[in-house]
Design a protein around this motif. Structure first.
Motif, mmCIF file in Angstrom:
data_model
loop_
_atom_site.group_PDB
_atom_site.id
_atom_site.type_symbol
_atom_site.label_atom_id
_atom_site.label_comp_id
_atom_site.label_asym_id
_atom_site.label_seq_id
_atom_site.Cartn_x
_atom_site.Cartn_y
_atom_site.Cartn_z
ATOM 1 N N GLN A 114 0.803 -1.332 -0.088
ATOM 2 C CA GLN A 114 0.062 -0.006 0.263
ATOM 3 C C GLN A 114 0.801 1.033 -0.160
ATOM 4 N N LYS A 115 2.148 1.071 -0.079
ATOM 5 C CA LYS A 115 2.906 2.285 0.097
ATOM 6 C C LYS A 115 3.602 2.435 -1.244
ATOM 7 N N MET A 116 3.399 1.527 -2.012
ATOM 8 C CA MET A 116 4.392 1.467 -3.351
ATOM 9 C C MET A 116 4.175 2.891 -3.996
ATOM 10 N N TRP A 117 3.117 3.266 -4.120
ATOM 11 C CA TRP A 117 3.092 4.563 -4.761
ATOM 12 C C TRP A 117 3.900 5.615 -4.085
ATOM 13 N N SER A 118 3.784 5.661 -2.862
ATOM 14 C CA SER A 118 4.281 6.823 -2.222
ATOM 15 C C SER A 118 6.091 6.652 -2.439
ATOM 16 N N ILE A 119 6.220 5.479 -2.155
ATOM 17 C CA ILE A 119 7.790 4.842 -2.258
ATOM 18 C C ILE A 119 8.244 5.546 -3.643
ATOM 19 N N TYR A 120 7.651 5.423 -4.784
ATOM 20 C CA TYR A 120 8.129 5.685 -5.965
ATOM 21 C C TYR A 120 8.045 7.264 -6.394
ATOM 22 N N LYS A 121 6.738 7.834 -5.747
ATOM 23 C CA LYS A 121 6.820 9.325 -5.825
ATOM 24 C C LYS A 121 7.510 10.017 -5.325
ATOM 25 N N SER A 122 7.989 9.661 -3.884
ATOM 26 C CA SER A 122 8.923 10.418 -2.952
ATOM 27 C C SER A 122 10.507 10.201 -3.403
ATOM 28 N N SER A 123 10.613 9.042 -4.334
ATOM 29 C CA SER A 123 11.978 8.926 -4.305
ATOM 30 C C SER A 123 12.911 10.064 -5.453
ATOM 31 N N GLN A 277 -12.671 4.539 -11.224
ATOM 32 C CA GLN A 277 -11.192 4.763 -11.573
ATOM 33 C C GLN A 277 -10.660 3.436 -12.042
ATOM 34 N N LEU A 278 -10.839 2.345 -10.987
ATOM 35 C CA LEU A 278 -10.464 0.930 -10.769
ATOM 36 C C LEU A 278 -10.945 0.263 -12.000
ATOM 37 N N GLU A 279 -12.225 0.601 -12.275
ATOM 38 C CA GLU A 279 -12.778 -0.175 -13.592
ATOM 39 C C GLU A 279 -12.262 0.374 -14.829
ATOM 40 N N LEU A 280 -11.717 1.613 -14.609
ATOM 41 C CA LEU A 280 -11.229 2.285 -16.096
ATOM 42 C C LEU A 280 -9.887 1.553 -16.502
ATOM 43 N N TYR A 281 -9.237 1.418 -15.251
ATOM 44 C CA TYR A 281 -7.768 0.901 -15.494
ATOM 45 C C TYR A 281 -7.683 -0.685 -15.962
ATOM 46 N N ILE A 298 -4.844 -6.618 -9.664
ATOM 47 C CA ILE A 298 -5.513 -5.489 -9.099
ATOM 48 C C ILE A 298 -4.938 -4.882 -8.129
ATOM 49 N N TYR A 299 -4.095 -5.564 -7.185
ATOM 50 C CA TYR A 299 -3.281 -4.907 -6.309
ATOM 51 C C TYR A 299 -2.210 -3.694 -6.752
ATOM 52 N N GLY A 300 -1.694 -4.330 -8.106
ATOM 53 C CA GLY A 300 -0.813 -3.576 -8.619
ATOM 54 C C GLY A 300 -0.884 -2.281 -9.239
ATOM 55 N N ILE A 301 -2.305 -1.862 -9.331
ATOM 56 C CA ILE A 301 -2.568 -0.633 -9.857
ATOM 57 C C ILE A 301 -3.411 0.199 -8.658
ATOM 58 N N LEU A 302 -3.619 -0.284 -7.721
ATOM 59 C CA LEU A 302 -4.178 0.629 -6.517
ATOM 60 C C LEU A 302 -3.468 1.838 -6.269
ATOM 61 N N GLY A 303 -2.116 1.912 -6.604
ATOM 62 C CA GLY A 303 -1.515 3.116 -6.247
ATOM 63 C C GLY A 303 -1.941 4.391 -7.013
ATOM 64 N N LEU A 304 -2.531 3.894 -8.212
ATOM 65 C CA LEU A 304 -2.952 4.940 -9.348
ATOM 66 C C LEU A 304 -4.426 5.770 -8.472
ATOM 67 N N LEU A 305 -5.094 5.145 -7.607
ATOM 68 C CA LEU A 305 -6.217 5.691 -7.088
ATOM 69 C C LEU A 305 -6.120 7.027 -6.461
ATOM 70 N N GLN A 306 -6.982 7.909 -6.766
ATOM 71 C CA GLN A 306 -6.778 9.497 -6.332
ATOM 72 C C GLN A 306 -8.184 9.692 -5.698
ATOM 73 N N HIS A 307 -8.081 10.738 -5.038
ATOM 74 C CA HIS A 307 -9.319 11.578 -4.509
ATOM 75 C C HIS A 307 -10.273 10.512 -3.493
ATOM 76 N N GLY A 308 -9.628 9.634 -2.831
ATOM 77 C CA GLY A 308 -10.465 8.736 -1.963
ATOM 78 C C GLY A 308 -9.728 7.567 -1.602
ATOM 79 N N SER A 309 -10.439 6.625 -1.179
ATOM 80 C CA SER A 309 -9.654 5.475 -0.694
ATOM 81 C C SER A 309 -10.857 4.103 -0.660
ATOM 82 N N LEU A 310 -10.324 3.048 -1.166
ATOM 83 C CA LEU A 310 -11.122 1.755 -1.183
ATOM 84 C C LEU A 310 -11.690 1.400 0.464
ATOM 85 N N PRO A 311 -12.744 0.668 0.482
ATOM 86 C CA PRO A 311 -13.285 0.319 1.452
ATOM 87 C C PRO A 311 -12.121 -0.801 2.208
#
Length: 576
Positions: A114-123, A277-281, A298-311
């Motif tokens: 769940q941190k993958m996106w932030s890890i790459y974004k912050s690098s 968003q998830l359906e779109l990808y 599915i898990y591999g694209i969760l980092g792309l989701l913006q403006h909210g969070s999954l249940p």
């Protein structure tokens, strides 16, 4: 997240959204033993590390490195990458998933993903390791990189000006260079990975060649910026350049770039819901890319989701079996959006998966997902498994199926195969037509050709619309029909966009054989069926065979009050 088995030297990682490990790759010369030291950092405080994007390769073939002074096996591709990434004059701080995440700890894997996106974004930067140049020479790989850079620098995207590049190379040389480029891309597994999408999107948009990901093949470097520009160059090629309009960048890379483009669009539009968003990808092909663990489709694209969070129930959990993950996400999509279109994406290849649950491994002819719908539906538990209850209209029954052609008699020439297939299928349909209708055989052949071309058109992006326009006979166009989603089994109506019927452009006879080749390939393993209502369809899933008596149902996308002419009462189907 790929899984790697090995003895873990990892100390427990402090829990927290910004706490991660990085490795310090100690200095050395090429060929020296590789040694790495783990370091715990806070991403908010330390941003001087680089994130590595790479393909694991065969996990059973490994080479040893020293991790925390202990032998630790890594795949040969990562071993080669560490050799190339290592500096001779000082350590290099890197984030590498197989080393920085304790792969033997399922709870940690589920948490860290769940941190993958932030890890790459912050690098400080993303480095893509493509592997060594072999079997290509470094000279050839450098020439391919120079070609990509030349297109990126010469093409003017503001004016969509292709003339300079076309004049510089000429048609034949552009074809040759393009084919060589795609062959190189095809041999690099990195371009087929699902995880790549969020790893490269973290540094998008790619309008700055210095800030976007850097690709490394052996010792040759290429900014991802230029691949994005090259893709835009081919996809916007004007029709006046004839045969050049069918050239496209390697399709998995095209999907990755499209997903990055969708991500940028979502960033700018805060009104797109998380489920949409998830359906779109997923609908646009991210799940057809490769993952070692199928849950990562599915898990591999969760980092792309913006403006909210999954249940919370949908957050990554590698303790859940694949079937449970897919069912939970399917219920979420249907409950949130009521978008019945998602059921098209069941490939039939996932064992023990209900037929209404998409595994996203099937890419249907029509992948456009509509906005929130009002399809009457519900869920019920039966025999320990969720079932979908849904209203259907336009029910019909399969009356007969045209068997697939015998593999032994298929000619090698795909053009001749397509012609023979259409002829035999047309004669079969002619024999199935009611005697009192007396439909001329040439009319059925004409409609059969339309049906197969329509199917091929929607099934893939190998060829542009222009090529299809040139080989469709002039004549009345079938009316554009509604989009249909069928229960369990799928078919395609003989309807297509009206522009397909327009005959325009130069006489490109040389491309006809190639188009029919693609048609022959897309229908080679499919069945054609006819229903008692007289409708005809092509099975989309290769491994799903229609049977006599199968019910084909079109789902309603609104109130059944609008279809009282068809049925006296609601038709509620329980879909296992």
């Amino acid at each position: 997240m790929e899984r790697f088995k090995g003895i873990s030297p990892h100390r427990p990682l402090d829990e927290g959204a910004t706490k991660i490990r990085i490795v310090n790759l100690l200095p050395g010369e090429f060929g020296d033993p590789i040694e790495c030291i783990l370091e715990h950092i806070d991403m908010e405080d330390t941003k001087d590390y680089e994130a590595i994007s790479y393909c694991w390769g065969e996990s059973s073939i490994t080479k040893p490195i020293l991790l925390e002074s202990k032998p630790y096996p890594v795949t040969t591709n990562l071993f080669d990458g560490l050799q190339r990434l290592r500096r001779s004059d000082g350590p290099r701080k890197l984030w590498i998933d197989s080393l920085c995440i304790n792969q033997s700890d399922v709870a940690e894997r589920s948490r860290e993903i769940q941190k993958m996106w932030s890890i790459y974004k912050s690098s400080a930067g993303v480095v893509v390791w493509l592997g060594e140049c072999l079997p290509w020479s470094e000279t050839t790989v450098q020439a391919i990189a120079d070609f990509i850079i030349d297109i990126g620098e010469a093409w003017n995207p503001e004016r969509l000006d292709h003339s300079g590049v076309v004049a510089r190379y000429g048609y034949n040389e552009l074809w040759r260079q393009h084919l060589r480029m795609n062959e190189f891309l095809r041999q690099r597994q990195w371009f087929e990975r699902t995880w790549v999408i969020q790893e490269i999107a973290a540094k998008s948009p790619f309008n700055n060649s210095e800030l976007c990901p850097t690709m490394l093949c052996g010792t040759i470097r290429l900014s991802f910026h230029y691949l994005q520009r090259a893709n835009a160059f081919w996809t916007t090629m004007p029709s006046e350049y004839d045969s050049l309009t069918i050239l496209r960048i390697y399709n998995p890379l095209y999907i990755q770039l499209e997903m990055c483009g969708e991500y940028v669009m979502v960033q700018l539009n805060s009104f797109v819901s998380i489920s949409s968003q998830l359906e779109l990808y997923l609908a646009n092909g991210s799940a057809v890319l490769r993952t070692t663990d199928p849950r990562d489709q599915i898990y591999g694209i969760l980092g792309l989701l913006q403006h909210g969070s999954l249940p919370a129930r949908l957050t990554p959990d590698y303790g859940k079996p694949l079937q449970q993950v897919l069912v939970e996400y399917a219920k979420y999509f249907l409950e949130e959006n009521g978008c019945i279109d998602v059921i098209q994406f069941n490939s039939g290849n996932t064992p023990n998966l209900p037929s209404w649950v998409p595994d996203w491994r099937h890419k249907p002819g029509r992948t456009h997902l509509r906005e929130k719908q009002n399809t009457p539906m519900g869920f019920r538990m039966k025999d320990g498994q969720w079932c979908l209850e849904i209203d259907f209209v336009h029910l019909s029954v399969i009356d007969d199926i045209k068997p697939d052609q015998d593999q032994d008699i298929k000619p090698d020439n795909s053009l001749q195969f397509a012609k023979d297939y259409i002829l035999s299928a047309s004669e079969w349909l002619y024999n199935k037509s009611p005697e009192d209708h007396h439909v001329p055989l040439h009319d059925i052949q004409f409609l059969m050709k339309k049906l197969i071309l329509c199917y091929d058109y929607f099934m893939g992006h190998k060829f542009t619309r222009l090529w299809h326009q040139l080989i469709i006979d002039a004549g009345p166009s079938p009316s554009i029909g509604d989009e249909h989603v069928f229960q369990g089994k799928e078919g395609l109506q003989c309807s297509y966009p009206s522009e397909l019927n327009s005959i325009d452009g130069p006489d490109l006879k040389a491309g006809i054989a190639e188009v029919w080749g693609s048609v022959a390939e897309t229908i080679r393993d499919r069945s054609i069926f006819v229903c008692t209502s007289g409708s005809v369809g092509i099975m989309e899933q290769m491994n799903v065979q229609p049977q006599h008596g199968d019910v084909i149902g079109t789902a309603t996308t609104g109130s059944l009050d609008n279809v009282t002419d068809h049925f006296e009462e609601d038709l509620r189907i329980i879909w296992m």
